[in-house]
Design a protein around this motif. Structure first.
Motif, PDB file in Angstrom:
ATOM      1  N   MET A 228       0.834  -1.173   0.000  1.00  0.00           N
ATOM      2  CA  MET A 228       0.000   0.000   0.000  1.00  0.00           C
ATOM      3  C   MET A 228       0.883   1.242   0.000  1.00  0.00           C
ATOM      4  SD  MET A 228      -2.556   1.171   3.044  1.00  0.00           S
ATOM      5  CE  MET A 228      -3.871   2.241   2.599  1.00  0.00           C
ATOM      6  N   PRO A 229       0.695   2.141  -0.951  1.00  0.00           N
ATOM      7  CA  PRO A 229       1.494   3.373  -0.976  1.00  0.00           C
ATOM      8  C   PRO A 229       1.029   4.346   0.106  1.00  0.00           C
ATOM      9  CG  PRO A 229      -0.047   3.351  -2.812  1.00  0.00           C
ATOM     10  CD  PRO A 229      -0.185   2.029  -2.106  1.00  0.00           C
ATOM     11  N   TYR A 230       1.980   5.045   0.687  1.00  0.00           N
ATOM     12  CA  TYR A 230       1.676   6.044   1.711  1.00  0.00           C
ATOM     13  C   TYR A 230       2.103   7.407   1.217  1.00  0.00           C
ATOM     14  CZ  TYR A 230       1.192   2.093   4.883  1.00  0.00           C
ATOM     15  OH  TYR A 230       0.791   0.929   5.488  1.00  0.00           O
ATOM     16  N   ARG A 231       1.549   8.427   1.824  1.00  0.00           N
ATOM     17  CA  ARG A 231       1.815   9.806   1.451  1.00  0.00           C
ATOM     18  C   ARG A 231       2.618  10.467   2.572  1.00  0.00           C
ATOM     19  NH1 ARG A 231      -1.098  14.116   3.393  1.00  0.00           N
ATOM     20  NH2 ARG A 231      -2.704  12.851   4.364  1.00  0.00           N
ATOM     21  N   VAL A 232       3.556  11.312   2.192  1.00  0.00           N
ATOM     22  CA  VAL A 232       4.311  12.111   3.161  1.00  0.00           C
ATOM     23  C   VAL A 232       4.184  13.568   2.748  1.00  0.00           C
ATOM     24  CG1 VAL A 232       6.568  12.666   4.112  1.00  0.00           C
ATOM     25  CG2 VAL A 232       6.019  10.306   3.574  1.00  0.00           C
ATOM     26  N   ASP A 233       3.700  14.389   3.658  1.00  0.00           N
ATOM     27  CA  ASP A 233       3.659  15.832   3.443  1.00  0.00           C
ATOM     28  C   ASP A 233       4.651  16.472   4.404  1.00  0.00           C
ATOM     29  OD1 ASP A 233       1.667  15.793   1.484  1.00  0.00           O
ATOM     30  OD2 ASP A 233       0.072  15.812   2.979  1.00  0.00           O
ATOM     31  N   LEU A 234       5.425  17.402   3.882  1.00  0.00           N
ATOM     32  CA  LEU A 234       6.387  18.115   4.710  1.00  0.00           C
ATOM     33  C   LEU A 234       5.888  19.533   4.938  1.00  0.00           C
ATOM     34  CD1 LEU A 234       9.707  17.098   2.908  1.00  0.00           C
ATOM     35  CD2 LEU A 234       8.654  16.009   4.889  1.00  0.00           C
ATOM     36  N   ALA A 235       5.892  19.976   6.177  1.00  0.00           N
ATOM     37  CA  ALA A 235       5.562  21.370   6.457  1.00  0.00           C
ATOM     38  C   ALA A 235       6.558  22.243   5.702  1.00  0.00           C
ATOM     39  CB  ALA A 235       5.634  21.634   7.960  1.00  0.00           C
ATOM     40  N   VAL A 236       6.135  23.440   5.306  1.00  0.00           N
ATOM     41  CA  VAL A 236       7.001  24.333   4.523  1.00  0.00           C
ATOM     42  C   VAL A 236       8.325  24.567   5.229  1.00  0.00           C
ATOM     43  CG1 VAL A 236       7.210  26.660   3.584  1.00  0.00           C
ATOM     44  CG2 VAL A 236       5.053  25.427   3.369  1.00  0.00           C
TER      45      VAL A 236
ATOM     46  N   ALA B 238      11.456   7.930   6.414  1.00  0.00           N
ATOM     47  CA  ALA B 238      11.092   6.675   5.751  1.00  0.00           C
ATOM     48  C   ALA B 238      10.813   5.572   6.763  1.00  0.00           C
ATOM     49  CB  ALA B 238      12.200   6.252   4.789  1.00  0.00           C
ATOM     50  N   THR B 239      11.588   5.532   7.829  1.00  0.00           N
ATOM     51  CA  THR B 239      11.365   4.525   8.877  1.00  0.00           C
ATOM     52  C   THR B 239      10.000   4.722   9.527  1.00  0.00           C
ATOM     53  OG1 THR B 239      13.733   4.345   9.320  1.00  0.00           O
ATOM     54  CG2 THR B 239      12.241   3.590  11.050  1.00  0.00           C
ATOM     55  N   VAL B 240       9.678   5.965   9.856  1.00  0.00           N
ATOM     56  CA  VAL B 240       8.373   6.269  10.453  1.00  0.00           C
ATOM     57  C   VAL B 240       7.248   5.862   9.499  1.00  0.00           C
ATOM     58  CG1 VAL B 240       6.848   8.176  11.080  1.00  0.00           C
ATOM     59  CG2 VAL B 240       9.178   8.127  11.938  1.00  0.00           C
ATOM     60  N   LEU B 241       7.432   6.145   8.245  1.00  0.00           N
ATOM     61  CA  LEU B 241       6.377   5.891   7.260  1.00  0.00           C
ATOM     62  C   LEU B 241       5.987   4.419   7.182  1.00  0.00           C
ATOM     63  CD1 LEU B 241       4.648   7.429   5.252  1.00  0.00           C
ATOM     64  CD2 LEU B 241       6.377   6.977   3.528  1.00  0.00           C
TER      65      LEU B 241
ATOM     66  N   LEU C 258      -4.936   8.578   7.623  1.00  0.00           N
ATOM     67  CA  LEU C 258      -5.156   7.194   7.215  1.00  0.00           C
ATOM     68  C   LEU C 258      -4.161   6.726   6.159  1.00  0.00           C
ATOM     69  CD1 LEU C 258      -9.052   7.034   7.146  1.00  0.00           C
ATOM     70  CD2 LEU C 258      -7.486   6.131   8.877  1.00  0.00           C
ATOM     71  N   ASP C 259      -3.749   7.636   5.277  1.00  0.00           N
ATOM     72  CA  ASP C 259      -2.886   7.224   4.170  1.00  0.00           C
ATOM     73  C   ASP C 259      -1.454   7.736   4.251  1.00  0.00           C
ATOM     74  OD1 ASP C 259      -3.506   9.870   3.714  1.00  0.00           O
ATOM     75  OD2 ASP C 259      -3.799   9.635   1.562  1.00  0.00           O
ATOM     76  N   GLY C 260      -1.065   8.298   5.398  1.00  0.00           N
ATOM     77  CA  GLY C 260       0.312   8.769   5.486  1.00  0.00           C
ATOM     78  C   GLY C 260       0.552   9.674   6.671  1.00  0.00           C
ATOM     79  N   ILE C 261       1.632  10.444   6.577  1.00  0.00           N
ATOM     80  CA  ILE C 261       2.034  11.300   7.685  1.00  0.00           C
ATOM     81  C   ILE C 261       2.319  12.718   7.203  1.00  0.00           C
ATOM     82  CG2 ILE C 261       2.996   9.404   9.054  1.00  0.00           C
ATOM     83  CD1 ILE C 261       5.807  10.346   8.169  1.00  0.00           C
ATOM     84  N   ASP C 262       2.217  13.655   8.125  1.00  0.00           N
ATOM     85  CA  ASP C 262       2.673  15.023   7.930  1.00  0.00           C
ATOM     86  C   ASP C 262       3.872  15.216   8.842  1.00  0.00           C
ATOM     87  OD1 ASP C 262       0.738  15.765   6.139  1.00  0.00           O
ATOM     88  OD2 ASP C 262      -0.487  16.849   7.586  1.00  0.00           O
ATOM     89  N   VAL C 263       5.005  15.573   8.276  1.00  0.00           N
ATOM     90  CA  VAL C 263       6.190  15.868   9.079  1.00  0.00           C
ATOM     91  C   VAL C 263       6.103  17.341   9.470  1.00  0.00           C
ATOM     92  CG1 VAL C 263       8.702  15.934   9.137  1.00  0.00           C
ATOM     93  CG2 VAL C 263       7.527  14.088   7.918  1.00  0.00           C
ATOM     94  N   LEU C 264       6.019  17.573  10.761  1.00  0.00           N
ATOM     95  CA  LEU C 264       5.823  18.923  11.283  1.00  0.00           C
ATOM     96  C   LEU C 264       7.140  19.615  11.634  1.00  0.00           C
ATOM     97  CD1 LEU C 264       2.897  17.950  13.662  1.00  0.00           C
ATOM     98  CD2 LEU C 264       2.735  18.901  11.347  1.00  0.00           C
ATOM     99  N   ASP C 265       8.115  18.824  12.048  1.00  0.00           N
ATOM    100  CA  ASP C 265       9.397  19.392  12.460  1.00  0.00           C
ATOM    101  C   ASP C 265      10.424  18.271  12.532  1.00  0.00           C
ATOM    102  OD1 ASP C 265      11.174  21.367  13.202  1.00  0.00           O
ATOM    103  OD2 ASP C 265      10.287  21.727  15.168  1.00  0.00           O
ATOM    104  N   PHE C 266      11.687  18.628  12.562  1.00  0.00           N
ATOM    105  CA  PHE C 266      12.748  17.634  12.730  1.00  0.00           C
ATOM    106  C   PHE C 266      13.967  18.329  13.326  1.00  0.00           C
ATOM    107  CE2 PHE C 266      13.984  19.478   8.691  1.00  0.00           C
ATOM    108  CZ  PHE C 266      15.372  19.535   8.792  1.00  0.00           C
ATOM    109  N   GLY C 267      14.886  17.532  13.785  1.00  0.00           N
ATOM    110  CA  GLY C 267      16.151  18.034  14.278  1.00  0.00           C
ATOM    111  C   GLY C 267      17.262  17.078  13.881  1.00  0.00           C
ATOM    112  N   TRP C 268      18.465  17.623  13.787  1.00  0.00           N
ATOM    113  CA  TRP C 268      19.622  16.802  13.445  1.00  0.00           C
ATOM    114  C   TRP C 268      20.806  17.324  14.243  1.00  0.00           C
ATOM    115  CZ3 TRP C 268      24.151  17.874  10.305  1.00  0.00           C
ATOM    116  CH2 TRP C 268      24.914  16.721  10.038  1.00  0.00           C
ATOM    117  N   ALA C 269      21.498  16.411  14.922  1.00  0.00           N
ATOM    118  CA  ALA C 269      22.683  16.765  15.706  1.00  0.00           C
ATOM    119  C   ALA C 269      23.912  16.401  14.894  1.00  0.00           C
ATOM    120  CB  ALA C 269      22.666  16.022  17.039  1.00  0.00           C
ATOM    121  N   GLY C 270      24.340  17.312  14.098  1.00  0.00           N
ATOM    122  CA  GLY C 270      25.462  17.052  13.207  1.00  0.00           C
ATOM    123  C   GLY C 270      26.703  17.477  13.833  1.00  0.00           C
TER     124      GLY C 270
END
Length: 76
Positions: free
Chosen positions: A1-9, A31-34, A64-76
């Protein structure tokens, strides 16, 4: 089943500012979350969840068909 990912601006803009290894890790975390529907919060509500990668985290809401990514962080 294909899923949708929307990224906040702001997420799209922030991804563009990361170095290649940071962008890759955040996208791998998304991708892991999806594909792990069991970690999604209740679809369509006000609930959100956080998932942690090796050096990153993703805040997301579910539908139902995917996720909206609202925020993220990266410790580089």
């Amino acid at each position: 089943m294909p899923y949708r990912v929307d990224l906040a601006v702001r997420v799209e803009d922030a991804l563009d500012e990361l170095p290649e290894d940071g962008r890759r890790e955040v996208l791998e975390t998304i991708a892991t979350v999806l594909v792990r529907r069991e970690v999604w919060p209740a679809p369509g509500g006000w609930d959100a969840a956080v998932w942690f990668g090796r050096r990153s985290w993703v805040l997301f809401a579910a539908y139902l068909d995917g996720i909206d990514v609202l925020d993220f962080g990266w410790a580089g």
